[in-house]
Design a protein around this motif. Structure first.
Motif, PDB file in Angstrom:
ATOM      1  N   ALA A 179      -1.613   5.946   1.692  1.00  0.00           N
ATOM      2  CA  ALA A 179      -2.807   5.145   1.996  1.00  0.00           C
ATOM      3  C   ALA A 179      -2.741   4.622   3.430  1.00  0.00           C
ATOM      4  CB  ALA A 179      -2.917   3.977   1.013  1.00  0.00           C
ATOM      5  N   ASN A 186      -6.623   3.771  -0.478  1.00  0.00           N
ATOM      6  CA  ASN A 186      -6.461   3.420  -1.892  1.00  0.00           C
ATOM      7  C   ASN A 186      -5.414   2.342  -2.115  1.00  0.00           C
ATOM      8  OD1 ASN A 186      -8.403   5.150  -3.042  1.00  0.00           O
ATOM      9  ND2 ASN A 186      -7.028   6.870  -2.587  1.00  0.00           N
ATOM     10  N   TRP A 187      -5.784   1.407  -2.954  1.00  0.00           N
ATOM     11  CA  TRP A 187      -4.876   0.336  -3.372  1.00  0.00           C
ATOM     12  C   TRP A 187      -4.574   0.565  -4.838  1.00  0.00           C
ATOM     13  CZ3 TRP A 187      -1.706  -3.491  -2.147  1.00  0.00           C
ATOM     14  CH2 TRP A 187      -1.449  -4.514  -3.058  1.00  0.00           C
ATOM     15  N   GLN A 188      -3.300   0.728  -5.152  1.00  0.00           N
ATOM     16  CA  GLN A 188      -2.960   0.966  -6.555  1.00  0.00           C
ATOM     17  C   GLN A 188      -2.259  -0.225  -7.180  1.00  0.00           C
ATOM     18  OE1 GLN A 188      -1.482   4.670  -5.521  1.00  0.00           O
ATOM     19  NE2 GLN A 188      -3.256   5.780  -6.321  1.00  0.00           N
ATOM     20  N   SER A 200     -12.254  -2.557  -3.559  1.00  0.00           N
ATOM     21  CA  SER A 200     -11.915  -1.462  -4.466  1.00  0.00           C
ATOM     22  C   SER A 200     -12.472  -0.105  -4.036  1.00  0.00           C
ATOM     23  CB  SER A 200     -12.365  -1.800  -5.885  1.00  0.00           C
ATOM     24  OG  SER A 200     -13.698  -2.250  -5.845  1.00  0.00           O
ATOM     25  N   ASP A 201     -13.546  -0.097  -3.231  1.00  0.00           N
ATOM     26  CA  ASP A 201     -14.060   1.206  -2.786  1.00  0.00           C
ATOM     27  C   ASP A 201     -13.245   1.789  -1.614  1.00  0.00           C
ATOM     28  OD1 ASP A 201     -14.851  -0.329  -0.642  1.00  0.00           O
ATOM     29  OD2 ASP A 201     -17.002  -0.003  -0.903  1.00  0.00           O
ATOM     30  N   GLY A 202     -12.228   1.045  -1.149  1.00  0.00           N
ATOM     31  CA  GLY A 202     -11.340   1.583  -0.127  1.00  0.00           C
ATOM     32  C   GLY A 202     -11.897   1.558   1.288  1.00  0.00           C
ATOM     33  N   ALA A 252     -11.333   6.692   2.323  1.00  0.00           N
ATOM     34  CA  ALA A 252     -10.965   5.529   1.508  1.00  0.00           C
ATOM     35  C   ALA A 252      -9.459   5.268   1.577  1.00  0.00           C
ATOM     36  CB  ALA A 252     -11.393   5.760   0.064  1.00  0.00           C
ATOM     37  N   PHE A 276       0.866  -1.177   0.000  1.00  0.00           N
ATOM     38  CA  PHE A 276       0.000   0.000   0.000  1.00  0.00           C
ATOM     39  C   PHE A 276       0.907   1.233   0.000  1.00  0.00           C
ATOM     40  CE2 PHE A 276      -3.274  -2.902   1.482  1.00  0.00           C
ATOM     41  CZ  PHE A 276      -4.444  -2.341   0.973  1.00  0.00           C
TER      42      PHE A 276
END
Lengths: 229, 321
Positions: B200, B228-230, B248-250, B226, B196
């Motif tokens: 994040a 975030n996962w990138q 995915s919505d964090g 949220a 992460f």
């Protein structure tokens, strides 16, 4: 093993081994090869008495150990020793037991059979032929009790999951999603494409193999009744 | 007819022992008490084996008639407990007699109460445990994962007269959590934590999250800033209890005892034992902050806890089959 898996703490009492990050038969063989070694009676005492439970997945193996009895570092050291002295699994080595599983491929139970045939631009008979041809490998069991992730589905039959999952997929439905196929052991929600239904659930475990064959309705009913007894 | 007959089960009353161990590779989750702390205290108070079966009561509204005399206790959520209409204390060994009516009202704080009996409830185990996992249709009185219903009867296991349970014995107030206190939950980094982005992780540890009503024994969903996962999508991997998944919505989802055995969302880590027990008592709307914690002290702490409660780790019986 030459390329040792990555060894990470997953919880206070669990270590996760991660092999190459991909879905492949080769990596999955390594997972089950290591799992078998850790189960073996000849493993060192520090492993034999402290491994509590193993959870194999596609390219990972979770090892729950007795953290009250052995220090984490000591356990990891013992684990590394076992891994480095272990040979790689032989390519194409004998796999687990092979189960022949009869399926009624019929639109009455194969709720997506027609739709799948249309989407892959083939006849229903072609779909059945494509689905019954491969010898599938159980990569992992998970999601629900006895739910086996089988692969690999024929390239020409690969489809994404349904846009919106069904609330209730009937028990024993046989379904596909991407490179995977599975039998739903219990009625449950699910988003895979349903091709048919089998009469009985084989005792699937990670590492065993499955081949499907097409049943007539009469044979399906007969197998189902035999299963009820 | 020598046990406890359920009059009203309330919203959800489940038979739970310490859990079903050894079946993850077949897809069975552990089940068992989501608040181990309250569960283990109840068994200890009564002189029971740590694994003795209890009834996990969510929210309250449970009532039953005693059909014999027995020693019981109620731990966990702060629920009003009465015997024949007279208020009695929680976290204390109580004597009930034949014909007594036991009532457990709705929780003033906390979410789950544990009703234990000296000896433990006698329930036939399935795959080595009577833990009820409804989704898997396993465990409980019927063996098929049903919650308790009105009319069900539970019998205590036989206890000899020298049983250690002494009426009136109680847990020291210092050891009873205040379920209304602010929740700062220890998180042990694990899994994809390092993957992460630092920003994040900073969001996750600095923001306040709120438990939403999509919470059950499988997992607890949060709402807040949220995370975030990138990174790329993951291949599903084994999922520990207490794991903090980030879809995915964090919005984080924290897995509890009935979690699915494999999961494909990235994870920040796992909650500590104490944190997981506290989360199990958090009602929707509860505010939560997360704090990064070192693994070593948490390991030592849990070792001590398990030694104190005489919890023994068991090797899966089918490990070498």
């Amino acid at each position: 093993m030459k390329n040792l898996p990555d060894i990470q703490r997953a919880d206070v009492n669990a270590i996760l081994l991660t092999f190459a990050a991909e879905i492949s038969l080769e990596q999955n063989r390594r997972v089950h090869h290591v799992a078998a070694e850790l189960r073996a009676n000849h493993s060192p005492e520090s492993i034999r008495s402290n491994v509590l439970e193993l959870v194999p997945a596609y390219n990972t193996l979770m090892i729950y150990y007795d953290f009250i009895n052995i220090d984490e570092q000591a356990f990891i050291d013992a684990l590394k020793q076992v891994l480095s002295s272990l040979s790689e699994p032989e390519a194409g080595a004998a796999q687990g037991e092979l189960y022949q599983v009869g399926v009624l491929y019929d639109t009455s139970v194969g709720l997506d059979l027609e739709c799948v045939a249309r989407r892959v631009d083939a006849s229903i008979d072609d779909v059945i032929a494509m689905h019954t041809k491969p010898e599938y490998h159980v990569y992992a069991i998970g999601f629900a009790p006895g739910f086996a992730y089988l692969g690999d589905v024929d390239q020409a039959l690969r489809l994404p999951r349904l846009d919106s999952p069904r609330q209730k997929v009937p028990a024993l439905s046989v379904a596909i999603a991407e490179q995977q196929t599975a039998i739903y052991p219990l009625e449950s929600p699910g988003g895979w494409n349903i091709l048919g239904r089998c009469a009985q659930l084989p005792p699937l475990a990670a590492g065993v193999r499955v081949q499907f064959y097409s049943l007539t309705r009469a044979d399906y009913e007969q197998q189902r009744q035999a299963g009820d007894k | 007819m020598s046990g406890l007959r359920v009059i009203e089960p309330g919203m959800l009353a489940l038979v739970q022992d310490f859990g079903r161990f050894g079946w993850l590779a077949q897809g069975y989750s552990r089940g068992g008490p989501v608040d181990e702390h309250a569960f283990l205290w109840a068994n200890r108070l009564l002189g029971n084996h740590f694994n003795a079966a209890q009834i996990e009561i969510t929210l309250g509204g449970f009532s039953a008639t005693a059909q014999a005399s027995m020693k019981i206790t109620v731990t966990g959520a702060d629920v009003p407990v009465s015997v024949n209409g007279n208020s009695v204390p929680n976290w204390q060994v109580l004597q009930v007699n034949e014909g007594d009516k036991l009532a457990i009202g709705y929780a003033r704080s906390g979410l789950r109460a544990y009703l234990a009996v000296a000896g433990g409830w006698q329930v036939t185990p399935v795959k080595g445990s009577c833990a009820t996992v409804r989704r898997e249709q396993i465990g409980g009185l019927t063996g098929h994962g049903h919650a308790l219903v009105a009319g069900d009867s539970l019998t205590p296991e036989a206890v000899n007269n020298s049983s250690q349970a002494v009426t009136g014995q109680r847990v020291k107030p210092d050891f009873i959590p205040d379920y209304t206190s602010k929740l700062v939950l220890d998180v042990m980094p694990a899994a994809q934590f390092q993957q992460f982005a630092a920003s994040a992780r900073e969001v996750f540890f600095s923001e306040t999250y709120q438990v939403i009503d999509k919470a059950d024994r499988m997992g607890v969903r949060m709402k807040g800033a949220a995370v975030n996962w990138q990174g790329a999508g993951l291949v599903s991997e084994p999922l520990p209890i207490g794991a903090i998944q980030v879809p995915s919505d964090g919005q984080p989802i924290i897995m509890l005892n009935d979690r699915q055995t494999l999961g494909g969302y990235p994870k920040l880590g796992v909650l500590s034992w104490t944190a997981k027990n506290r989360l199990a008592q958090a009602t929707p709307g509860s505010k939560i902050q997360f704090k990064e914690a070192d693994a070593k002290p948490l390991q030592e702490q849990l070792k001590q806890v398990y030694r104190f409660f005489s919890v023994a780790c068991q090797q899966a019986q089918n490990l070498r089959s």
